[in-house]
Design an enzyme around this catalytic site. Structure first.
Site, short mmCIF file in Angstrom:
data_model
loop_
_atom_site.label_atom_id
_atom_site.label_comp_id
_atom_site.label_asym_id
_atom_site.label_seq_id
_atom_site.Cartn_x
_atom_site.Cartn_y
_atom_site.Cartn_z
N ASP A 108 -10.18 -4.01 -5.52
CA ASP A 108 -9.77 -3.14 -4.67
C ASP A 108 -10.55 -1.71 -4.78
OD1 ASP A 108 -7.95 -1.52 -3.06
OD2 ASP A 108 -6.31 -2.16 -3.81
N SER A 113 0.83 -1.11 0.10
CA SER A 113 0.05 0.21 -0.05
C SER A 113 0.92 1.20 0.14
CB SER A 113 -0.98 -0.10 1.20
OG SER A 113 -1.91 1.02 1.14
N HIS A 124 -8.19 -4.66 -0.98
CA HIS A 124 -6.76 -4.03 -0.76
C HIS A 124 -6.00 -5.09 0.17
CE1 HIS A 124 -4.37 -0.32 -1.23
NE2 HIS A 124 -4.26 -0.56 0.23
#
Length: 204
Positions: A157, A107, A188
């Site tokens: 996501d 991320s 995610h």
């Protein structure tokens, strides 16, 4: 904190003159988050895991943002430069080869790793970018010939549009990197398939 001016963990490797895996956590994580994952997907490899220097509502990050998916590009440039400098300093302190550093980022950590590739291409030999998006478009296309990059993205996501992930892969390929883009059936969050793909990539 050591004499290096970045909070971090370093785990020595078992491979003489072997690679170093730079672990870059997501928002709200810290230098401990990815240690076990690093050991699992790259057994015997040295691990270097810094904590993001920026706080967002008390949560560590690697660069500032204005909103979800809206990044402070100028801050990215500064923070990527600082991270590249930290890697060089850590190589001296821990006596590892600064030319054999691979990133594993999730991320926000994947985004700063992508920024390192685009702004300081000499810093990383390659990277595993888990749930990454385009951090910025550099003014000058870097030379990433010889670099290998794995992108693992989620098909559902909610934070990263598919076209953004595709754009990042294209950006890295235009710079000369060898890029594998893998789509995982998920959002995610990470899955066992992400870790398996990362392990296969790093051992290849």
């Amino acid at each position: 904190m050591s004499e290096l001016q970045v909070i971090h963990r370093f785990e020595p490797g078992e491979i003489e003159n072997g690679p170093v895996l730079l672990l870059l956590h997501g928002t709200g994580g810290n230098e401990n988050d990815l240690i076990e994952i690093g050991h699992a997907i790259a057994p015997g490899v040295a691990l270097l895991s810094p904590r993001g220097p920026v706080l967002e509502n008390g949560m560590p990050r690697f660069f500032r943002r204005f909103a979800e998916g809206v990044f402070d590009v100028e801050d990215i440039k500064v923070r990527a430069g600082e991270l590249a400098e930290f890697i060089q300093e850590a190589a001296i302190q821990y006596n590892f080869d600064a030319n054999n550093v691979w990133a594993l980022g999730y991320s926000n950590g994947a985004n700063i790793a992508a920024a390192l590739l685009l702004l300081h291409p000499e810093t990383l030999a390659g990277a595993v970018l888990l749930r990454a998006m385009v951090p910025l478009v550099p003014e000058k296309t870097p030379d990433l010939q010889g670099a290998r990059v794995l992108l693992c993205e989620g098909t559902h996501d909610p934070l990263i549009p598919a076209e953004n992930a595709e754009e990042l892969a294209a950006l890295l390929r235009r710079a000369g990197a060898e890029v594998d883009l893998i789509w995982q059936a998920g959002g995610h969050g990470l899955t066992a398939n992400d870790f398996a793909a990362a392990r296969d990539f790093l051992s290849g």
